[in-house]
Design a protein around this motif. Structure first.
Motif, PDB file in Angstrom:
ATOM      1  N   THR A 137       0.661  -1.211  -0.188  1.00 39.29           N
ATOM      2  CA  THR A 137      -0.124   0.353   0.010  1.00 39.29           C
ATOM      3  C   THR A 137       0.997   0.958  -0.185  1.00 39.29           C
ATOM      4  O   THR A 137       0.487   2.281  -0.861  1.00 39.29           O
ATOM      5  N   GLY A 138       1.480   1.152   0.806  1.00 38.83           N
ATOM      6  CA  GLY A 138       3.089   2.542   0.520  1.00 38.83           C
ATOM      7  C   GLY A 138       3.589   2.070  -0.265  1.00 38.83           C
ATOM      8  O   GLY A 138       4.313   3.852  -0.590  1.00 38.83           O
ATOM      9  N   SER A 139       3.799   1.840  -2.271  1.00 36.10           N
ATOM     10  CA  SER A 139       3.840   1.900  -2.948  1.00 36.10           C
ATOM     11  C   SER A 139       3.021   2.272  -3.854  1.00 36.10           C
ATOM     12  O   SER A 139       3.483   3.182  -4.532  1.00 36.10           O
ATOM     13  N   ILE A 140       1.817   2.107  -3.607  1.00 35.83           N
ATOM     14  CA  ILE A 140       1.136   1.757  -4.360  1.00 35.83           C
ATOM     15  C   ILE A 140       1.010   3.421  -3.986  1.00 35.83           C
ATOM     16  O   ILE A 140       0.644   4.442  -5.487  1.00 35.83           O
ATOM     17  N   PHE A 141       0.517   4.052  -3.912  1.00 37.66           N
ATOM     18  CA  PHE A 141      -0.060   5.459  -3.118  1.00 37.66           C
ATOM     19  C   PHE A 141       1.769   6.919  -3.198  1.00 37.66           C
ATOM     20  O   PHE A 141       1.112   7.776  -3.330  1.00 37.66           O
ATOM     21  N   SER A 142       2.351   5.899  -3.697  1.00 40.05           N
ATOM     22  CA  SER A 142       3.227   7.114  -2.960  1.00 40.05           C
ATOM     23  C   SER A 142       3.888   7.625  -5.018  1.00 40.05           C
ATOM     24  O   SER A 142       3.768   6.760  -6.249  1.00 40.05           O
ATOM     25  N   GLU A 143       4.270   8.499  -5.223  1.00 40.84           N
ATOM     26  CA  GLU A 143       4.635   8.949  -6.409  1.00 40.84           C
ATOM     27  C   GLU A 143       5.645   9.970  -6.432  1.00 40.84           C
ATOM     28  O   GLU A 143       7.043  10.355  -6.972  1.00 40.84           O
ATOM     29  N   ILE A 144       7.140   9.219  -5.540  1.00 39.78           N
ATOM     30  CA  ILE A 144       8.613   9.284  -5.485  1.00 39.78           C
ATOM     31  C   ILE A 144       8.995   7.815  -5.168  1.00 39.78           C
ATOM     32  O   ILE A 144       8.285   7.003  -4.733  1.00 39.78           O
ATOM     33  N   PRO A 145      10.242   7.637  -5.236  1.00 41.59           N
ATOM     34  CA  PRO A 145      10.802   6.607  -5.380  1.00 41.59           C
ATOM     35  C   PRO A 145      10.698   6.299  -3.898  1.00 41.59           C
ATOM     36  O   PRO A 145      10.798   6.494  -2.769  1.00 41.59           O
ATOM     37  N   VAL A 146      10.227   4.782  -3.543  1.00 37.74           N
ATOM     38  CA  VAL A 146       9.759   4.177  -2.603  1.00 37.74           C
ATOM     39  C   VAL A 146      10.281   2.923  -2.450  1.00 37.74           C
ATOM     40  O   VAL A 146      10.482   1.524  -2.933  1.00 37.74           O
ATOM     41  N   VAL A 147      11.120   2.591  -1.032  1.00 37.13           N
ATOM     42  CA  VAL A 147      11.660   1.030  -1.117  1.00 37.13           C
ATOM     43  C   VAL A 147      11.664   0.813   1.018  1.00 37.13           C
ATOM     44  O   VAL A 147      11.217   1.934   1.527  1.00 37.13           O
TER      45      VAL A 147
END
Length: 266
Positions: free
Chosen positions: A215-225
């Motif tokens: 979920t934290g990736s789905i709503f991210s608009e910046i690179p995320v790990v």
């Protein structure tokens, strides 16, 4: 001109309100742009042009890092170890140490929560990183299971949650690029013999397998790990991450991984 000036002042006040309130992010993104002033308003005097020329280029803005100490969220309180250490406690402790280390190196740091026990949804965590203008987000978690070691997860495909599909292909590519540099540098900093579980896709997680991505990736608009720092349900992993020395070592290794991404030649 008096009417245009009043309109601009109104927009400035509204912008200040939007920027100061996370709940108004949608409205801020979709606000109406005030009408442009007439061409004459753009004419600058020779003195003004000279003053602007003498100021030189604007200083480069420091890289801004969003740190997301995982849990509690809308899904759970997180995992806990056999001796009582909780994800909420250790994620927050490592996050605080990581923040201090990054700021010492000149980075701007954004935290997704203000206090250890604050409940923030995974969607809101992602939106905070985006809204605050972070360049990347690092989510701090601990795993559960019978294995041991450290893994880094990054979105490898789009997922859908609450009717929203994401992240974008650009964020997926950026996250993968970030992970491929960040993770090896972090593992190397942890020292020889550290169990390396590698870089994996969000789709390999239990949540990602259900909805395509975390979920934290789905709503991210910046690179995320997402970093699964240790397996906290294993006594060895819990003992390490619950100790002051272990938390400092992990924070230093994560800071090293972030720095390697932004400054690969150092």
């Amino acid at each position: 001109t008096q009417r245009a000036s009043r309109r601009q002042r109104q927009m400035f006040i509204r912008d200040r309100a939007y920027r100061g309130t996370m709940g108004s992010m949608f409205a801020y993104r979709h606000r109406k742009t005030p009408p442009l002033p007439r061409f004459g308003a753009f004419l600058l005097s020779a003195a003004t042009l000279t003053a602007l020329a003498c100021t030189g280029p604007e200083p480069v803005r420091p890289h801004r890092i969003a740190i997301d100490p995982g849990h509690p969220s809308e899904t759970s309180q997180g995992a806990s170890g056999p001796n009582g250490a909780t994800e909420i406690q250790v994620n927050w402790a490592v996050g605080q140490k990581l923040k201090a280390l990054l700021e010492e190196r000149g980075y701007d740091v954004v935290l997704t929560k203000l206090v250890e026990e604050e409940v923030v949804t995974n969607r809101h965590r992602a939106e905070i990183g985006t809204f605050r203008g972070a360049h990347v987000m690092v989510r701090l978690h601990c795993d559960a299971g019978s294995h041991r070691g450290t893994a880094t997860f990054a979105p490898d495909q789009q997922g859908t949650r609450w009717g929203v599909t994401g992240p974008s292909p650009e964020v997926i590519a950026g996250s993968q690029a970030f992970a491929q540099i960040f993770h090896p540098a972090m593992i190397e900093a942890l020292g020889p013999g550290w169990p390396d579980l590698g870089v994996r896709g969000d789709s390999k997680t239990a949540v990602g397998a259900r909805q395509g991505a975390l979920t934290g990736s789905i709503f991210s608009e910046i690179p995320v790990v997402t970093v699964e720092m240790v397996v906290i349900t294993q006594p060895e992993g819990e003992a390490f991450i619950a100790s002051e020395e272990g938390q400092s070592r992990m924070a230093q290794a994560i800071a090293t991984g972030i720095h390697a991404y932004f400054y690969p030649s150092e």
